[in-house]
Scaffold this motif. Sequence first.
Motif, PDB file in Angstrom:
ATOM      1  N   PRO A  81      33.932  26.799  47.974  1.00  0.00           N
ATOM      2  CA  PRO A  81      32.719  27.602  48.216  1.00  0.00           C
ATOM      3  C   PRO A  81      32.908  28.670  49.299  1.00  0.00           C
ATOM      4  O   PRO A  81      32.071  29.564  49.433  1.00  0.00           O
ATOM      5  CB  PRO A  81      31.684  26.557  48.668  1.00  0.00           C
ATOM      6  CG  PRO A  81      32.223  25.244  48.199  1.00  0.00           C
ATOM      7  CD  PRO A  81      33.713  25.366  48.247  1.00  0.00           C
ATOM      8  N   PHE A  82      33.996  28.567  50.071  1.00  0.00           N
ATOM      9  CA  PHE A  82      34.248  29.522  51.157  1.00  0.00           C
ATOM     10  C   PHE A  82      35.363  30.509  50.799  1.00  0.00           C
ATOM     11  O   PHE A  82      35.903  31.188  51.665  1.00  0.00           O
ATOM     12  CB  PHE A  82      34.616  28.762  52.444  1.00  0.00           C
ATOM     13  CG  PHE A  82      33.518  27.855  52.915  1.00  0.00           C
ATOM     14  CD1 PHE A  82      32.535  28.331  53.785  1.00  0.00           C
ATOM     15  CD2 PHE A  82      33.435  26.540  52.482  1.00  0.00           C
ATOM     16  CE1 PHE A  82      31.504  27.503  54.207  1.00  0.00           C
ATOM     17  CE2 PHE A  82      32.409  25.706  52.902  1.00  0.00           C
ATOM     18  CZ  PHE A  82      31.435  26.187  53.762  1.00  0.00           C
ATOM     19  N   PHE A  83      35.727  30.556  49.534  1.00  0.00           N
ATOM     20  CA  PHE A  83      36.792  31.441  49.062  1.00  0.00           C
ATOM     21  C   PHE A  83      36.162  32.814  48.781  1.00  0.00           C
ATOM     22  O   PHE A  83      35.488  33.002  47.761  1.00  0.00           O
ATOM     23  CB  PHE A  83      37.411  30.835  47.802  1.00  0.00           C
ATOM     24  CG  PHE A  83      38.599  31.586  47.266  1.00  0.00           C
ATOM     25  CD1 PHE A  83      39.745  31.760  48.029  1.00  0.00           C
ATOM     26  CD2 PHE A  83      38.577  32.110  45.976  1.00  0.00           C
ATOM     27  CE1 PHE A  83      40.856  32.438  47.527  1.00  0.00           C
ATOM     28  CE2 PHE A  83      39.678  32.785  45.459  1.00  0.00           C
ATOM     29  CZ  PHE A  83      40.816  32.951  46.245  1.00  0.00           C
ATOM     30  N   VAL A  84      36.354  33.735  49.707  1.00  0.00           N
ATOM     31  CA  VAL A  84      35.602  35.003  49.673  1.00  0.00           C
ATOM     32  C   VAL A  84      35.769  35.792  48.361  1.00  0.00           C
ATOM     33  O   VAL A  84      34.785  36.380  47.886  1.00  0.00           O
ATOM     34  CB  VAL A  84      35.962  35.875  50.908  1.00  0.00           C
ATOM     35  CG1 VAL A  84      35.081  37.106  50.968  1.00  0.00           C
ATOM     36  CG2 VAL A  84      35.788  35.075  52.174  1.00  0.00           C
ATOM     37  N   PRO A  85      36.969  35.843  47.738  1.00  0.00           N
ATOM     38  CA  PRO A  85      37.078  36.606  46.480  1.00  0.00           C
ATOM     39  C   PRO A  85      36.093  36.165  45.388  1.00  0.00           C
ATOM     40  O   PRO A  85      35.776  36.938  44.484  1.00  0.00           O
ATOM     41  CB  PRO A  85      38.530  36.356  46.042  1.00  0.00           C
ATOM     42  CG  PRO A  85      39.264  36.139  47.322  1.00  0.00           C
ATOM     43  CD  PRO A  85      38.295  35.366  48.191  1.00  0.00           C
ATOM     44  N   ASN A  86      35.562  34.929  45.501  1.00  0.00           N
ATOM     45  CA  ASN A  86      34.545  34.457  44.546  1.00  0.00           C
ATOM     46  C   ASN A  86      33.286  35.321  44.572  1.00  0.00           C
ATOM     47  O   ASN A  86      32.534  35.350  43.602  1.00  0.00           O
ATOM     48  CB  ASN A  86      34.079  33.034  44.925  1.00  0.00           C
ATOM     49  CG  ASN A  86      35.007  31.954  44.406  1.00  0.00           C
ATOM     50  OD1 ASN A  86      35.695  32.152  43.414  1.00  0.00           O
ATOM     51  ND2 ASN A  86      35.022  30.814  45.082  1.00  0.00           N
ATOM     52  N   PHE A  87      33.053  35.979  45.716  1.00  0.00           N
ATOM     53  CA  PHE A  87      31.761  36.651  45.912  1.00  0.00           C
ATOM     54  C   PHE A  87      31.835  38.152  45.654  1.00  0.00           C
ATOM     55  O   PHE A  87      30.884  38.871  45.927  1.00  0.00           O
ATOM     56  CB  PHE A  87      31.238  36.343  47.328  1.00  0.00           C
ATOM     57  CG  PHE A  87      30.971  34.867  47.512  1.00  0.00           C
ATOM     58  CD1 PHE A  87      29.749  34.314  47.153  1.00  0.00           C
ATOM     59  CD2 PHE A  87      31.963  34.013  47.983  1.00  0.00           C
ATOM     60  CE1 PHE A  87      29.504  32.959  47.270  1.00  0.00           C
ATOM     61  CE2 PHE A  87      31.734  32.644  48.110  1.00  0.00           C
ATOM     62  CZ  PHE A  87      30.500  32.116  47.751  1.00  0.00           C
ATOM     63  N   ILE A  88      32.955  38.619  45.122  1.00  0.00           N
ATOM     64  CA  ILE A  88      33.109  40.047  44.808  1.00  0.00           C
ATOM     65  C   ILE A  88      33.009  40.211  43.282  1.00  0.00           C
ATOM     66  O   ILE A  88      33.842  39.677  42.549  1.00  0.00           O
ATOM     67  CB  ILE A  88      34.485  40.588  45.287  1.00  0.00           C
ATOM     68  CG1 ILE A  88      34.763  40.182  46.747  1.00  0.00           C
ATOM     69  CG2 ILE A  88      34.569  42.103  45.077  1.00  0.00           C
ATOM     70  CD1 ILE A  88      33.824  40.753  47.779  1.00  0.00           C
ATOM     71  N   PRO A  89      31.992  40.916  42.811  1.00  0.00           N
ATOM     72  CA  PRO A  89      31.856  41.091  41.356  1.00  0.00           C
ATOM     73  C   PRO A  89      33.099  41.761  40.780  1.00  0.00           C
ATOM     74  O   PRO A  89      33.666  42.663  41.402  1.00  0.00           O
ATOM     75  CB  PRO A  89      30.633  42.019  41.210  1.00  0.00           C
ATOM     76  CG  PRO A  89      29.996  42.093  42.544  1.00  0.00           C
ATOM     77  CD  PRO A  89      30.984  41.677  43.576  1.00  0.00           C
ATOM     78  N   GLY A  90      33.511  41.302  39.624  1.00  0.00           N
ATOM     79  CA  GLY A  90      34.673  41.901  38.958  1.00  0.00           C
ATOM     80  C   GLY A  90      35.947  41.084  39.123  1.00  0.00           C
ATOM     81  O   GLY A  90      36.853  41.185  38.299  1.00  0.00           O
ATOM     82  N   ASN A  91      36.042  40.287  40.194  1.00  0.00           N
ATOM     83  CA  ASN A  91      37.245  39.455  40.346  1.00  0.00           C
ATOM     84  C   ASN A  91      37.269  38.376  39.272  1.00  0.00           C
ATOM     85  O   ASN A  91      36.228  37.850  38.871  1.00  0.00           O
ATOM     86  CB  ASN A  91      37.283  38.784  41.730  1.00  0.00           C
ATOM     87  CG  ASN A  91      37.719  39.752  42.804  1.00  0.00           C
ATOM     88  OD1 ASN A  91      38.376  40.761  42.507  1.00  0.00           O
ATOM     89  ND2 ASN A  91      37.359  39.457  44.043  1.00  0.00           N
ATOM     90  N   LYS A  92      38.494  38.056  38.843  1.00  0.00           N
ATOM     91  CA  LYS A  92      38.649  37.030  37.810  1.00  0.00           C
ATOM     92  C   LYS A  92      39.351  35.820  38.426  1.00  0.00           C
ATOM     93  O   LYS A  92      40.468  35.941  38.945  1.00  0.00           O
ATOM     94  CB  LYS A  92      39.482  37.616  36.668  1.00  0.00           C
ATOM     95  CG  LYS A  92      39.481  36.779  35.421  1.00  0.00           C
ATOM     96  CD  LYS A  92      40.111  37.583  34.281  1.00  0.00           C
ATOM     97  CE  LYS A  92      40.199  36.746  33.025  1.00  0.00           C
ATOM     98  NZ  LYS A  92      40.830  37.517  31.932  1.00  0.00           N
ATOM     99  N   ILE A  93      38.680  34.678  38.382  1.00  0.00           N
ATOM    100  CA  ILE A  93      39.218  33.449  38.968  1.00  0.00           C
ATOM    101  C   ILE A  93      39.506  32.508  37.799  1.00  0.00           C
ATOM    102  O   ILE A  93      38.582  32.075  37.098  1.00  0.00           O
ATOM    103  CB  ILE A  93      38.197  32.798  39.947  1.00  0.00           C
ATOM    104  CG1 ILE A  93      37.552  33.841  40.893  1.00  0.00           C
ATOM    105  CG2 ILE A  93      38.840  31.644  40.698  1.00  0.00           C
ATOM    106  CD1 ILE A  93      38.465  34.515  41.881  1.00  0.00           C
ATOM    107  N   ILE A  94      40.786  32.208  37.617  1.00  0.00           N
ATOM    108  CA  ILE A  94      41.202  31.420  36.450  1.00  0.00           C
ATOM    109  C   ILE A  94      41.569  30.008  36.921  1.00  0.00           C
ATOM    110  O   ILE A  94      42.259  29.850  37.926  1.00  0.00           O
ATOM    111  CB  ILE A  94      42.415  32.102  35.776  1.00  0.00           C
ATOM    112  CG1 ILE A  94      42.015  33.529  35.356  1.00  0.00           C
ATOM    113  CG2 ILE A  94      42.905  31.307  34.575  1.00  0.00           C
ATOM    114  CD1 ILE A  94      43.169  34.396  34.937  1.00  0.00           C
ATOM    115  N   HIS A  95      41.095  29.015  36.203  1.00  0.00           N
ATOM    116  CA  HIS A  95      41.319  27.622  36.616  1.00  0.00           C
ATOM    117  C   HIS A  95      42.122  26.852  35.568  1.00  0.00           C
ATOM    118  O   HIS A  95      41.862  26.997  34.367  1.00  0.00           O
ATOM    119  CB  HIS A  95      39.983  26.887  36.781  1.00  0.00           C
ATOM    120  CG  HIS A  95      39.051  27.539  37.748  1.00  0.00           C
ATOM    121  ND1 HIS A  95      39.014  27.197  39.073  1.00  0.00           N
ATOM    122  CD2 HIS A  95      38.129  28.531  37.583  1.00  0.00           C
ATOM    123  CE1 HIS A  95      38.090  27.939  39.690  1.00  0.00           C
ATOM    124  NE2 HIS A  95      37.548  28.757  38.808  1.00  0.00           N
TER     125      HIS A  95
END
Length: 271
Positions: A81-95
């Motif tokens: 929840p503290f991973f800042v790139p999560n909060f920038i629209p457009g970033n892609k976080i792949i799991h």
Amino acid sequence: MRIKYYGSRGSLPTPGKSTIKYGGNTTCLSIQVNGKQIIVDGGSGLRVLGTELMQKELKQGKGEVVFFWSHFHWDHIMGFPFFVPNFIPGNKIIHYGSKRVKEILKRQQDFITFPVEFDKMPSEQVFNTILKSEPVRIGKLTVTHCQSNHPAGGFIFKFTHQGKSMVFATDTEHPETGMDQDLLRLSQGADVLIYDAQYTPGEYQQGRKGWGHSTWEKGVEMAKAAGVKRLHLYHHDQTHSDAFLEKKILEPARRAFGKTFLAREGWEFQI
Ligand SMILES: [Zn+2]
Ligand SMILES: [Zn+2]
């Protein structure tokens, strides 16, 4: 592969004077390979990594990171929840992880436990289930795995790139007799074996069997049997000070296997 430890502690963050050398943040590892950013587990160390990554593409909402999740104990997910790139629209976080990754990350960020709900984060979150015996390929990086021996289960990962490999074997307990044959096969000839050495052999015998962790002694045994080049002892117990780690874990382990090191937050190496 450029690999860096952002958290080497197990179970609980342990800031303070006695843990400053090896670090108090929990499990998080960064792998940079061929311009790709891979992250293994998101313990409290992930916060620092997220801040460092806020340059170029990820700052502009054009970035991509790939997470591999070993399992979902708090010390491996609490930084997400503290991973800042999560909060920038457009970033892609792949799991990549078990089929429950999405459900569990959502549960962690339920409104009652964290003010920003998972679904309210503006980045794109993409989920992939790791299938039995199928390797994952990220560009030229190959990720294979076996199962850990841990309460509620988990993955042990092997990252291989251009003939070099690193095995990430934390939160796993050795069998009562013999060796974990799956881990032995996976670790064969690895350049680095990162191994769960939470307890001394003595501590392990005193009421910690079945807790899902191992010892330096079993790490050395595995490193020798698998012919790995270097052994990194990992997932330091929350009660172990820097002095304890060096005296009671590193010293005896190094006598038995010269190429043994203690994983240390902030340590970066290349294989
Ligand atoms: Zn853990
Ligand atoms: Zn665990």
